[in-house]
Design a protein around this motif. Structure first.
Motif, PDB file in Angstrom:
ATOM      1  N   ASP A 189     -22.736  60.825 -52.133  1.00 28.10           N
ATOM      2  CA  ASP A 189     -22.494  61.178 -50.743  1.00 28.10           C
ATOM      3  C   ASP A 189     -23.681  60.770 -49.873  1.00 28.10           C
ATOM      4  N   ALA A 190     -23.428  59.887 -48.902  1.00 25.15           N
ATOM      5  CA  ALA A 190     -24.511  59.326 -48.081  1.00 25.15           C
ATOM      6  C   ALA A 190     -25.221  60.396 -47.253  1.00 25.15           C
ATOM      7  N   GLU A 191     -24.467  61.335 -46.688  1.00 30.30           N
ATOM      8  CA  GLU A 191     -25.087  62.365 -45.854  1.00 30.30           C
ATOM      9  C   GLU A 191     -25.937  63.313 -46.702  1.00 30.30           C
ATOM     10  N   THR A 192     -25.450  63.609 -47.904  1.00 34.37           N
ATOM     11  CA  THR A 192     -26.245  64.444 -48.824  1.00 34.37           C
ATOM     12  C   THR A 192     -27.550  63.744 -49.158  1.00 34.37           C
ATOM     13  N   GLN A 193     -27.483  62.438 -49.368  1.00 33.91           N
ATOM     14  CA  GLN A 193     -28.703  61.698 -49.679  1.00 33.91           C
ATOM     15  C   GLN A 193     -29.693  61.765 -48.517  1.00 33.91           C
ATOM     16  N   ARG A 194     -29.210  61.656 -47.287  1.00 33.95           N
ATOM     17  CA  ARG A 194     -30.090  61.761 -46.131  1.00 33.95           C
ATOM     18  C   ARG A 194     -30.798  63.111 -46.104  1.00 33.95           C
ATOM     19  N   GLU A 195     -30.050  64.170 -46.356  1.00 33.91           N
ATOM     20  CA  GLU A 195     -30.635  65.514 -46.368  1.00 33.91           C
ATOM     21  C   GLU A 195     -31.685  65.650 -47.465  1.00 33.91           C
ATOM     22  N   ASP A 227     -26.099  53.885 -48.886  1.00 37.75           N
ATOM     23  CA  ASP A 227     -25.786  53.037 -47.740  1.00 37.75           C
ATOM     24  C   ASP A 227     -27.009  52.194 -47.393  1.00 37.75           C
ATOM     25  N   GLY A 263     -28.097  52.491 -43.721  1.00 34.14           N
ATOM     26  CA  GLY A 263     -28.196  53.790 -43.055  1.00 34.14           C
ATOM     27  C   GLY A 263     -29.445  54.610 -43.280  1.00 34.14           C
TER      28      GLY A 263
END
Length: 353
Positions: A86-92, A111, A114
């Motif tokens: 999950d890209a958003e989880t990775q950002r967090e 990503d 991103g």
């Protein structure tokens, strides 16, 4: 009443004294705890943000990376964060590692387009960044370390042609478009197809490397398989699911299959003859070298033996790459078994002498 009040005053005084002692004791404990935490921070801490541990290959990378870091520095540690695709989880998780003030940040990105803002945040915090296996575009990372991914695609194409695909039709079930490596692998593969007059009948980008999505696509296009001679699978995990799907459609063995990563199941299929080839990428070596460079960056040293750069879209960044190896039935013993990547009994477990 006066006697009671006096005793109350004495009792209150005693309680206040005890409270002060307790508070003083707590204060000492807090300082002691802070001191321990400060001591814990003396060892190098490397933050490793990984795409997902579902794929066999990434589990191996993490294990080797962490073990090698410990070999270089027994006081060092690796904080591994698994984004589960999950890209958003990775950002967090990356932001969490930046807030933790790790000494180096190593990222296997989901990503490729991103994360440039987070790389900048890390740099502003004084944290060097290594893009591991996948390039983070437009980010000016301190090091990109991977395999020659265009060569991976060429090896897939060359083995298909060698197996008799020339002038045939092929379907491509690639990885996600967000993964920069996918475009490189596709470029190498498509070049070989063009040079050998092989027609690419269709191309599908598998979201987040989810093999079931590739299987769904194949099920929706089963009628096209009448004219398909081979399927190029973005990795062995996709190949595993596709071969199962072909078996259900009673097409197993009729269509040539390729993959990459040299997963155990894929190696078993290679010796069985149900998969033409896989691409072996010596992940142990990649993880070991990455761990070495991570320690060098943490210690503020200049990177050794990094003499090549690659353009990430905006910047020329230091690039260290390792050559991949095509694995076929003819060379699997020397490439996979002799290297210790897989055990012979496991590779040949479904093959009768």
């Amino acid at each position: 009443m006066i006697y009671i009040c006096k005793n109350n005053r004495k009792l209150l005084s005693l309680l206040m004294t005890l409270l002060i002692l307790v508070m003083t004791g707590c204060g000492s404990a807090d300082k002691s705890t802070e001191k321990v935490k400060e001591e814990d921070k003396k060892g190098i801490v490397i933050g490793l943000s990984i795409d997902s541990l579902v794929v066999e290959r990434w589990q191996r990378d993490c294990d080797v990376f962490a073990a090698t870091v410990q070999e270089y520095d027994k006081d060092a540690s690796v904080n591994i964060q698994n984004a589960n695709g999950d890209a958003e989880t990775q950002r967090e998780q990356i932001r969490y590692l930046i807030d933790k003030r790790v000494d180096v940040l190593v990222i296997v990105c989901i990503d490729s387009e991103g994360l440039s803002d987070l790389v900048e945040e890390a740099h502003n915090a004084g944290i060097p960044v290594i893009a591991y296996d996948r390039l983070i575009r437009n980010s000016d990372v301190d090091l990109y370390i991977s395999f020659d991914n265009e060569r991976v695609g060429e090896l897939m194409g060359e083995e298909l042609v060698r197996s008799g695909l020339e002038k045939g039709n092929v379907m491509m079930l690639a990885g996600p478009e967000e993964d920069n490596n996918v475009s490189l692998v596709n470029s190498g593969f498509e070049k070989v197809m063009k040079d050998n007059n092989v027609n690419i009948k269709s191309k599908y980008y598998t979201p987040n490397w989810k093999a079931e999505e590739a299987a769904n696509y194949l099920n929706d296009h089963l009628t096209e398989l009448d004219d398909v001679d081979a399927i190029m699978c973005g990795n062995d995990n996709i190949a595993t699911t596709i071969i199962r799907t072909l078996s259900e459609a009673r097409l197993a063995g009729k269509i040539k299959i390729t993959g990459q990563d040299a997963d155990l199941e894929a190696c078993q299929r290679v010796v069985e003859g149900t998969q033409v080839m896989t691409v072996y990428k010596p992940v142990e070596k990649l993880a070991q070298v990455a761990a070495d460079y991570a320690i060098q960056l943490a210690e503020g040293k200049e990177l050794k033996d990094v003499n090549v750069t690659i353009n990430d879209g905006s910047f020329d960044v230091p690039y260290y790459y390792i050559e991949p190896i095509a694995v076929t039935k003819d060379n699997i013993d020397e490439t996979i078994i002799e290297s210790g990547f897989h055990v012979r009994d496991e590779v040949y477990m479904n093959v009768l002498d």
